[in-house]
Scaffold this motif. Structure first.
Motif, PDB file in Angstrom:
ATOM      1  N   ILE A 112       0.825  -1.203   0.000  1.00  0.00           N
ATOM      2  CA  ILE A 112       0.000   0.000   0.000  1.00  0.00           C
ATOM      3  C   ILE A 112       0.860   1.254   0.000  1.00  0.00           C
ATOM      4  CG2 ILE A 112      -1.621   1.321   1.410  1.00  0.00           C
ATOM      5  CD1 ILE A 112      -2.715  -1.509   2.290  1.00  0.00           C
ATOM      6  N   LEU A 113       1.903   1.276   0.839  1.00  0.00           N
ATOM      7  CA  LEU A 113       2.755   2.460   0.907  1.00  0.00           C
ATOM      8  C   LEU A 113       3.440   2.742  -0.419  1.00  0.00           C
ATOM      9  CD1 LEU A 113       4.492   2.137   4.400  1.00  0.00           C
ATOM     10  CD2 LEU A 113       2.677   3.718   3.730  1.00  0.00           C
ATOM     11  N   ALA A 114       3.945   1.674  -1.074  1.00  0.00           N
ATOM     12  CA  ALA A 114       4.666   1.860  -2.337  1.00  0.00           C
ATOM     13  C   ALA A 114       3.744   2.374  -3.434  1.00  0.00           C
ATOM     14  CB  ALA A 114       5.315   0.547  -2.751  1.00  0.00           C
ATOM     15  N   VAL A 115       2.561   1.785  -3.545  1.00  0.00           N
ATOM     16  CA  VAL A 115       1.629   2.200  -4.593  1.00  0.00           C
ATOM     17  C   VAL A 115       1.129   3.613  -4.340  1.00  0.00           C
ATOM     18  CG1 VAL A 115      -0.588   1.704  -5.688  1.00  0.00           C
ATOM     19  CG2 VAL A 115       0.955  -0.159  -5.093  1.00  0.00           C
ATOM     20  N   VAL A 116       0.849   3.914  -3.091  1.00  0.00           N
ATOM     21  CA  VAL A 116       0.371   5.250  -2.740  1.00  0.00           C
ATOM     22  C   VAL A 116       1.423   6.304  -3.090  1.00  0.00           C
ATOM     23  CG1 VAL A 116       0.040   6.702  -0.696  1.00  0.00           C
ATOM     24  CG2 VAL A 116      -1.364   4.678  -1.017  1.00  0.00           C
ATOM     25  N   ALA A 117       2.697   5.994  -2.842  1.00  0.00           N
ATOM     26  CA  ALA A 117       3.758   6.941  -3.176  1.00  0.00           C
ATOM     27  C   ALA A 117       3.807   7.192  -4.684  1.00  0.00           C
ATOM     28  CB  ALA A 117       5.101   6.412  -2.678  1.00  0.00           C
ATOM     29  N   GLY A 118       3.691   6.125  -5.489  1.00  0.00           N
ATOM     30  CA  GLY A 118       3.726   6.293  -6.939  1.00  0.00           C
ATOM     31  C   GLY A 118       2.554   7.099  -7.467  1.00  0.00           C
ATOM     32  N   ILE A 119       1.372   6.843  -6.947  1.00  0.00           N
ATOM     33  CA  ILE A 119       0.192   7.578  -7.415  1.00  0.00           C
ATOM     34  C   ILE A 119       0.276   9.047  -7.013  1.00  0.00           C
ATOM     35  CG2 ILE A 119      -2.316   7.724  -7.310  1.00  0.00           C
ATOM     36  CD1 ILE A 119      -2.271   4.739  -6.488  1.00  0.00           C
ATOM     37  N   THR A 120       0.714   9.297  -5.791  1.00  0.00           N
ATOM     38  CA  THR A 120       0.814  10.676  -5.321  1.00  0.00           C
ATOM     39  C   THR A 120       1.821  11.463  -6.141  1.00  0.00           C
ATOM     40  OG1 THR A 120       0.297   9.912  -3.090  1.00  0.00           O
ATOM     41  CG2 THR A 120       1.184  12.131  -3.300  1.00  0.00           C
ATOM     42  N   LEU A 121       2.937  10.838  -6.474  1.00  0.00           N
ATOM     43  CA  LEU A 121       3.935  11.516  -7.293  1.00  0.00           C
ATOM     44  C   LEU A 121       3.368  11.868  -8.666  1.00  0.00           C
ATOM     45  CD1 LEU A 121       6.811  12.510  -7.719  1.00  0.00           C
ATOM     46  CD2 LEU A 121       7.431  10.200  -8.429  1.00  0.00           C
ATOM     47  N   ALA A 122       2.671  10.932  -9.292  1.00  0.00           N
ATOM     48  CA  ALA A 122       2.110  11.185 -10.621  1.00  0.00           C
ATOM     49  C   ALA A 122       1.068  12.296 -10.580  1.00  0.00           C
ATOM     50  CB  ALA A 122       1.489   9.906 -11.171  1.00  0.00           C
ATOM     51  N   SER A 123       0.211  12.280  -9.566  1.00  0.00           N
ATOM     52  CA  SER A 123      -0.842  13.299  -9.496  1.00  0.00           C
ATOM     53  C   SER A 123      -0.270  14.671  -9.146  1.00  0.00           C
ATOM     54  CB  SER A 123      -1.912  12.887  -8.485  1.00  0.00           C
ATOM     55  OG  SER A 123      -1.341  12.625  -7.223  1.00  0.00           O
ATOM     56  N   SER A 124       0.718  14.717  -8.254  1.00  0.00           N
ATOM     57  CA  SER A 124       1.321  16.010  -7.926  1.00  0.00           C
ATOM     58  C   SER A 124       2.091  16.563  -9.120  1.00  0.00           C
ATOM     59  CB  SER A 124       2.236  15.876  -6.707  1.00  0.00           C
ATOM     60  OG  SER A 124       3.312  14.994  -6.959  1.00  0.00           O
ATOM     61  N   ALA A 125       2.684  15.671  -9.932  1.00  0.00           N
ATOM     62  CA  ALA A 125       3.343  16.116 -11.158  1.00  0.00           C
ATOM     63  C   ALA A 125       2.335  16.728 -12.121  1.00  0.00           C
ATOM     64  CB  ALA A 125       4.071  14.953 -11.822  1.00  0.00           C
ATOM     65  N   SER A 126       1.147  16.139 -12.211  1.00  0.00           N
ATOM     66  CA  SER A 126       0.111  16.698 -13.084  1.00  0.00           C
ATOM     67  C   SER A 126      -0.314  18.085 -12.615  1.00  0.00           C
ATOM     68  CB  SER A 126      -1.105  15.765 -13.123  1.00  0.00           C
ATOM     69  OG  SER A 126      -0.793  14.561 -13.766  1.00  0.00           O
ATOM     70  N   VAL A 127      -0.451  18.248 -11.298  1.00  0.00           N
ATOM     71  CA  VAL A 127      -0.833  19.565 -10.769  1.00  0.00           C
ATOM     72  C   VAL A 127       0.219  20.604 -11.102  1.00  0.00           C
ATOM     73  CG1 VAL A 127      -1.249  20.885  -8.661  1.00  0.00           C
ATOM     74  CG2 VAL A 127      -2.276  18.627  -8.935  1.00  0.00           C
ATOM     75  N   ALA A 128       1.496  20.272 -10.849  1.00  0.00           N
ATOM     76  CA  ALA A 128       2.557  21.255 -11.025  1.00  0.00           C
ATOM     77  C   ALA A 128       2.927  21.463 -12.494  1.00  0.00           C
ATOM     78  CB  ALA A 128       3.786  20.813 -10.239  1.00  0.00           C
ATOM     79  N   HIS A 129       3.147  20.345 -13.211  1.00  0.00           N
ATOM     80  CA  HIS A 129       3.667  20.432 -14.579  1.00  0.00           C
ATOM     81  C   HIS A 129       2.592  20.795 -15.598  1.00  0.00           C
ATOM     82  CE1 HIS A 129       6.500  19.669 -17.787  1.00  0.00           C
ATOM     83  NE2 HIS A 129       5.685  18.795 -18.350  1.00  0.00           N
ATOM     84  N   ASP A 130       1.337  20.432 -15.298  1.00  0.00           N
ATOM     85  CA  ASP A 130       0.259  20.679 -16.260  1.00  0.00           C
ATOM     86  C   ASP A 130      -0.631  21.849 -15.839  1.00  0.00           C
ATOM     87  OD1 ASP A 130       1.172  18.531 -17.779  1.00  0.00           O
ATOM     88  OD2 ASP A 130      -0.021  17.116 -16.630  1.00  0.00           O
ATOM     89  N   LEU A 131      -1.249  21.746 -14.654  1.00  0.00           N
ATOM     90  CA  LEU A 131      -2.211  22.776 -14.238  1.00  0.00           C
ATOM     91  C   LEU A 131      -1.518  24.085 -13.868  1.00  0.00           C
ATOM     92  CD1 LEU A 131      -4.621  20.575 -12.093  1.00  0.00           C
ATOM     93  CD2 LEU A 131      -4.855  21.270 -14.483  1.00  0.00           C
ATOM     94  N   TYR A 132      -0.577  24.034 -12.938  1.00  0.00           N
ATOM     95  CA  TYR A 132       0.087  25.257 -12.477  1.00  0.00           C
ATOM     96  C   TYR A 132       0.929  25.892 -13.581  1.00  0.00           C
ATOM     97  CZ  TYR A 132       3.284  28.272  -9.870  1.00  0.00           C
ATOM     98  OH  TYR A 132       4.022  29.331  -9.427  1.00  0.00           O
ATOM     99  N   ALA A 133       1.762  25.064 -14.213  1.00  0.00           N
ATOM    100  CA  ALA A 133       2.665  25.610 -15.220  1.00  0.00           C
ATOM    101  C   ALA A 133       1.930  26.103 -16.459  1.00  0.00           C
ATOM    102  CB  ALA A 133       3.702  24.568 -15.611  1.00  0.00           C
ATOM    103  N   SER A 134       0.769  25.551 -16.752  1.00  0.00           N
ATOM    104  CA  SER A 134       0.026  26.025 -17.921  1.00  0.00           C
ATOM    105  C   SER A 134      -0.557  27.412 -17.684  1.00  0.00           C
ATOM    106  CB  SER A 134      -1.108  25.044 -18.256  1.00  0.00           C
ATOM    107  OG  SER A 134      -2.095  25.054 -17.250  1.00  0.00           O
ATOM    108  N   LEU A 135      -0.786  27.751 -16.425  1.00  0.00           N
ATOM    109  CA  LEU A 135      -1.309  29.076 -16.098  1.00  0.00           C
ATOM    110  C   LEU A 135      -0.198  30.117 -15.960  1.00  0.00           C
ATOM    111  CD1 LEU A 135      -3.990  28.042 -13.458  1.00  0.00           C
ATOM    112  CD2 LEU A 135      -4.348  28.615 -15.865  1.00  0.00           C
ATOM    113  N   LYS A 136       0.992  29.675 -15.571  1.00  0.00           N
ATOM    114  CA  LYS A 136       2.091  30.607 -15.336  1.00  0.00           C
ATOM    115  C   LYS A 136       3.344  30.213 -16.105  1.00  0.00           C
ATOM    116  CE  LYS A 136       0.711  32.115 -10.716  1.00  0.00           C
ATOM    117  NZ  LYS A 136       0.619  33.538 -11.027  1.00  0.00           N
ATOM    118  N   ARG A 137       3.158  29.617 -17.268  1.00  0.00           N
ATOM    119  CA  ARG A 137       4.308  29.041 -17.972  1.00  0.00           C
ATOM    120  C   ARG A 137       5.359  30.094 -18.308  1.00  0.00           C
ATOM    121  NH1 ARG A 137       5.572  24.436 -19.661  1.00  0.00           N
ATOM    122  NH2 ARG A 137       3.539  23.616 -19.108  1.00  0.00           N
TER     123      ARG A 137
END
Length: 530
Positions: free
Chosen positions: A353-378
């Motif tokens: 559970i810990l390993a999978v949760v870490a992988g999912i959290t990393l992918a979703s936080s990357a989407s927030v930062a690299h896609d959502l945040y950076a697309s607004l302030k690129r």
């Protein structure tokens, strides 16, 4: 569980948590400021290492706890989850692995935005990726709560609550400090542990029945209370037309959903070349295939040795079937062997559970930062700033997942993952395939494809029996279940493809032929890939 079991199991839990935190601390000593290091681990992993990490990321609590529990409760119909999860990897291998590695950089949105207007596409794809990730996180945390509740008293609501909160805190620490490099090594360690534990339990089950699989199946059918129906199709998905269509919907979601999971797609960016990505998938298929064959033995073993009624009494959704099986195989409650084997299996499940949760959290936080945040302030955003936002996003996503997990704690974790797969197959897969293979695909088509699959999938889940209308629902006291199916895939997946097609054919903006040609050459040859 008797008091004798608790100290040893808690000790093993604590030992694994300490080891994973140690790995994270060691890895975090390396420079994590660059986006490539944080999101992709510097792209330095070998195909074998990445294959083990992919397997560790994919073989989640839904596999180890949920599928085995469904088989213990529903026999043949529960086994269909194992088949669907495994067949899905053929779609990944033949359609997306190499192409995604060549075209993208860190996230799914990179692939789509390669030939579209970036801002609307990144916002749509980022929103979808975060939604899928949160649903997947909910399943893992529900599994963690069920496991520790069994350890600390069987049905302890307080134990489940604090376990979910604890897992959420740990995943934020892992992702914030160690990034992809720490997450990958945790997943590799977890994959080795999980395979070793599954092999040991499978061997013990087969030894108990002297290697006679027929005897195992017949005993499981007798102990299930359903007789021969336990070994035939239809116990869960038979009967009326609704159940049969629900089965088709589930199958579509499982087979097509893997290719749209953000945390699986992000693993293809951690290797240096597309060839390495394909070889990673081949390694992972071997590991995952062997594992899912073993879950079938474990599920029927739990039905035969523990009994379907005992499994259901411990956890109505069947999430504790494997730990109970380990307890029986070791000698039963109160025995030293049972205590040790139960503690080891519980620790491995918690590690999963810990390993999978870490992988999912990393992918979703990357989407927030690299896609959502950076697309607004690129124009004003440096990649170092993206990494800081990703770390903050991990905490926010963790908080949302914790809240939803507390609501869904009575549902089977494999079933919850099936919902995440349905959303991924509805919102992410159509836009990914259209972007890679349809020359005339446009920006409007891409945006409509994402929202045309995402919104119906989420809305249909909200108005389905999953949320209300039955004693097993998240909100059993109310009834607004207007959609009769539990899995929305049979409706929402075609809608995602249809919306992408309709948005493209009605678009007033012509496709960019030059960018498509460049993307096509890059995807097929790797020329210019990062």
């Amino acid at each position: 569980m008797s008091g004798d079991h608790q100290p040893l199991a808690l000790l093993l839990f604590s030992a694994f948590v300490a080891v994973t935190l140690g790995i994270t601390t060691w890895v975090s000593r390396r420079r994590q400021g660059s986006a490539e290091e944080f999101y992709a681990g510097g792209r330095l992993f070998s195909p074998m290492e990445n294959g083990f990490a992919i397997a560790g990321d994919y073989m989640s609590a839904a596999s180890f706890l949920g599928i085995s529990g469904l088989i213990a409760l529903f026999g043949y119909d529960g086994m269909l989850y194992s088949v669907g999860f495994l067949v899905a990897w053929l779609v990944v291998l033949f359609l997306v692995a190499e192409l995604v590695r060549n075209v993208g950089r860190f996230t799914l949105a990179d692939v789509v935005a390669a030939r579209m207007r970036e801002r609307p596409v990144r916002i749509a794809a980022g929103t979808s990726s975060v939604t899928v990730s949160v649903l997947y996180l909910v399943a893992q945390m529900v599994g963690a709560g069920s496991l520790v509740a069994l350890l600390l008293g069987g049905t302890s609501g307080a134990a489940r609550t604090w376990t979910v909160i604890g897992v959420g805190a740990l995943m934020v620490i892992h992702v914030s400090l160690g990034g992809m490099r720490a997450t990958t090594w945790i997943q590799i360690v977890k994959a080795v542990l999980l395979m070793a534990g599954a092999i040991a339990l499978t061997v013990l089950v087969l030894v108990r029945f002297h290697g006679n699989v027929n005897e195992l199946l017949n005993t499981a059918a007798e102990q299930s209370g359903h007789g021969r129906e336990f070994l035939a199709p239809g116990l869960r998905y038979g009967g009326d037309w609704t159940a049969r269509i629900d089965f088709i919907s589930l199958g579509l979601a499982l087979v097509l959903g893997t290719a749209g999971l953000p945390h699986i797609l992000s693993r293809f960016y951690t290797v240096p070349t597309a060839l390495a990505a394909r070889r990673s998938v081949i390694w992972s298929i071997g590991l995952i295939g062997g594992f899912y064959l073993m879950t079938i033995v474990l599920g029927f073993g739990a039905a035969a040795l523990v009994g379907t009624d005992a499994v259901r009494a411990s956890n109505a959704a069947g999430n504790t079937a494997v730990p109970l099986l380990a307890l029986d195989l070791g000698g039963g409650a109160g025995s030293t062997g049972g205590t040790v084997l139960f503690a080891v299996v519980a620790a491995i499940a918690f590690a999963t559970i810990l390993a999978v949760v870490a992988g999912i959290t990393l992918a979703s936080s990357a989407s927030v930062a690299h896609d959502l945040y950076a697309s607004l302030k690129r124009a004003h955003t440096e990649r170092r700033g993206e990494v800081a936002v990703a770390r903050l996003a991990a905490a926010g996503i963790g908080a949302v997942a914790i809240a939803l997990s507390l609501l869904a704690r009575n549902l089977n974790v494999a079933f919850l993952v099936g919902l995440a797969f349905a959303v991924a197959a509805s919102a992410n897969l159509p836009v990914l395939l259209y972007s890679l293979f349809w020359r005339n695909f446009t920006t409007r088509g891409a945006v409509w494809s994402v929202y045309g699959g995402l919104i119906p999938a989420v809305l249909l889940v909200v108005v389905s029996p999953v949320v209300s209308g039955s004693p097993e629902s998240i909100l059993p006291g109310v009834d607004f279940a207007y959609f009769p199916l539990q899995n929305p895939g049979v409706v929402s997946i075609p809608l995602g493809f249809l919306a992408g097609w309709f948005g493209t054919v009605t678009s007033t903006e012509p496709p960019d032929e030059a960018r498509h040609a460049e993307t096509e050459v890059r995807s097929l040859t790797g020329a210019g890939a990062v």
